[in-house]
Write a protein that holds these residues in place. Structure first.
Motif, mmCIF file in Angstrom:
data_model
loop_
_atom_site.group_PDB
_atom_site.id
_atom_site.type_symbol
_atom_site.label_atom_id
_atom_site.label_comp_id
_atom_site.label_asym_id
_atom_site.label_seq_id
_atom_site.Cartn_x
_atom_site.Cartn_y
_atom_site.Cartn_z
ATOM 1 N N CYS A 63 0.818 -1.227 0.000
ATOM 2 C CA CYS A 63 0.000 0.000 0.000
ATOM 3 C C CYS A 63 0.842 1.264 0.000
ATOM 4 O O CYS A 63 0.311 2.369 0.090
ATOM 5 N N GLY A 198 -4.230 -3.465 -4.381
ATOM 6 C CA GLY A 198 -5.534 -3.366 -5.030
ATOM 7 C C GLY A 198 -5.440 -3.460 -6.540
ATOM 8 O O GLY A 198 -4.378 -3.264 -7.141
ATOM 9 N N GLU A 201 -7.060 -8.374 -8.462
ATOM 10 C CA GLU A 201 -7.892 -9.456 -7.950
ATOM 11 C C GLU A 201 -7.696 -10.786 -8.681
ATOM 12 O O GLU A 201 -7.701 -11.841 -8.025
ATOM 13 N N ILE A 232 -4.667 -1.230 5.567
ATOM 14 C CA ILE A 232 -5.153 -1.033 4.194
ATOM 15 C C ILE A 232 -6.625 -0.667 4.127
ATOM 16 O O ILE A 232 -7.128 -0.342 3.052
ATOM 17 N N ARG A 236 -10.217 -2.783 0.420
ATOM 18 C CA ARG A 236 -9.249 -3.758 -0.081
ATOM 19 C C ARG A 236 -9.276 -5.041 0.748
ATOM 20 O O ARG A 236 -9.032 -6.134 0.217
ATOM 21 N N ASN A 239 -12.261 -6.983 -0.551
ATOM 22 C CA ASN A 239 -11.904 -7.574 -1.851
ATOM 23 C C ASN A 239 -11.025 -8.810 -1.659
ATOM 24 O O ASN A 239 -11.204 -9.826 -2.347
#
Length: 253
Positions: A63, A198, A201, A232, A236, A239
């Protein structure tokens, strides 16, 4: 400030009793964050301290949390992460983040190590040569992802062919083959790099599956995401949890 006794003791172990500068300027924030990150989150699972801090360091790289990395690297060392292990996290990040984003962290780690009296350079961990890195990288891919990765370096045609080869000889041959961290640790930190940055995926789901294949099961990955959430945030993290569940469902078929 009403910081819990557990959070106070945990922070004392992390930081050696040093006071947080934000406690003077932002006491309400420090109270809530400390109680959440260093009590509620820490006590939500059963991860050992070294694993938790390896994940946090990887997450901060992902990040781009350089200021917090400078804070948390000494804490990680206080919880048993060795300089070699910490450096391996930084080195492997280059394959997933690029040197443009990793160089500040490498410089920060060196500054912190020198301040703590750690002699640099550290003992070498490379176990491949320029002659065998492709073969060794392929074997690492097979060990982690399965027999289907055999010959991957020769796939992709004139579009992805060069990059596929580099994934084998550079990403896996140069980094995953190094000593200092084992496959389970390396897959865990890769999962953290991807979750924290991020937008990755598909790769995150693939590496969630790889984690499960080497022994980092679904519940373990959920704990990793939970421990890294303060660094984070929720989008995220959510996800990442979806990717973990997608990988688990695919493996169950």
């Amino acid at each position: 400030m009403d910081i819990s006794e557990f959070a106070k003791q945990y922070q004392a172990k992390m930081f050696g009793g040093e006071n947080c500068p934000l406690a003077e300027t932002d006491p309400e924030f420090v109270e809530r964050f400390s109680n959440f990150a260093f009590d509620e989150v820490v006590n939500s699972g059963e991860l050992d301290g070294k694993t938790r801090f390896l994940a946090i360091l990887a997450t901060l790289l992902g990040c781009q949390g350089i200021d917090e990395f400078r804070v948390m690297l000494p804490a990680a060392l206080n919880f048993g992460v060795t300089p070699v292990e910490a450096k391996e996290v930084v080195y492997q990040a280059v394959a997933y983040l690029g040197i443009g984003r990793v160089l500040p962290f490498l410089n920060a780690a060196n500054e912190i190590f020198r301040a703590r009296g750690v002699q640099l350079p550290l003992e070498g961990q490379a176990r491949t040569t320029t002659e065998n890195r492709l073969q060794a990288g392929e074997q690492a891919q097979i060990d982690i992802f399965g027999e289907g990765m055999r010959g991957f370096a020769g796939t992709g045609g004139d579009t992805n062919g060069q990059v596929n080869k580099w994934l084998v000889d550079n990403c896996f041959g140069d980094y995953y083959t190094r000593s200092g961290l084992d496959y389970k640790q390396r897959e865990m930190i890769t999962f953290c790099f991807l979750a924290a940055q991020g937008g990755c995926e598909p790769q995150l789901t693939s590496h969630a599956a790889a984690n499960m294949r080497v022994g980092n099961g679904r519940e373990f990955l959920i704990q990793i995401v939970s421990q890294c959430l303060p660094y984070i945030g929720y989008p995220r993290s959510l996800n990442a949890l979806r990717c973990v569940n997608d990988a688990a469902k695919a493996q169950a078929k």
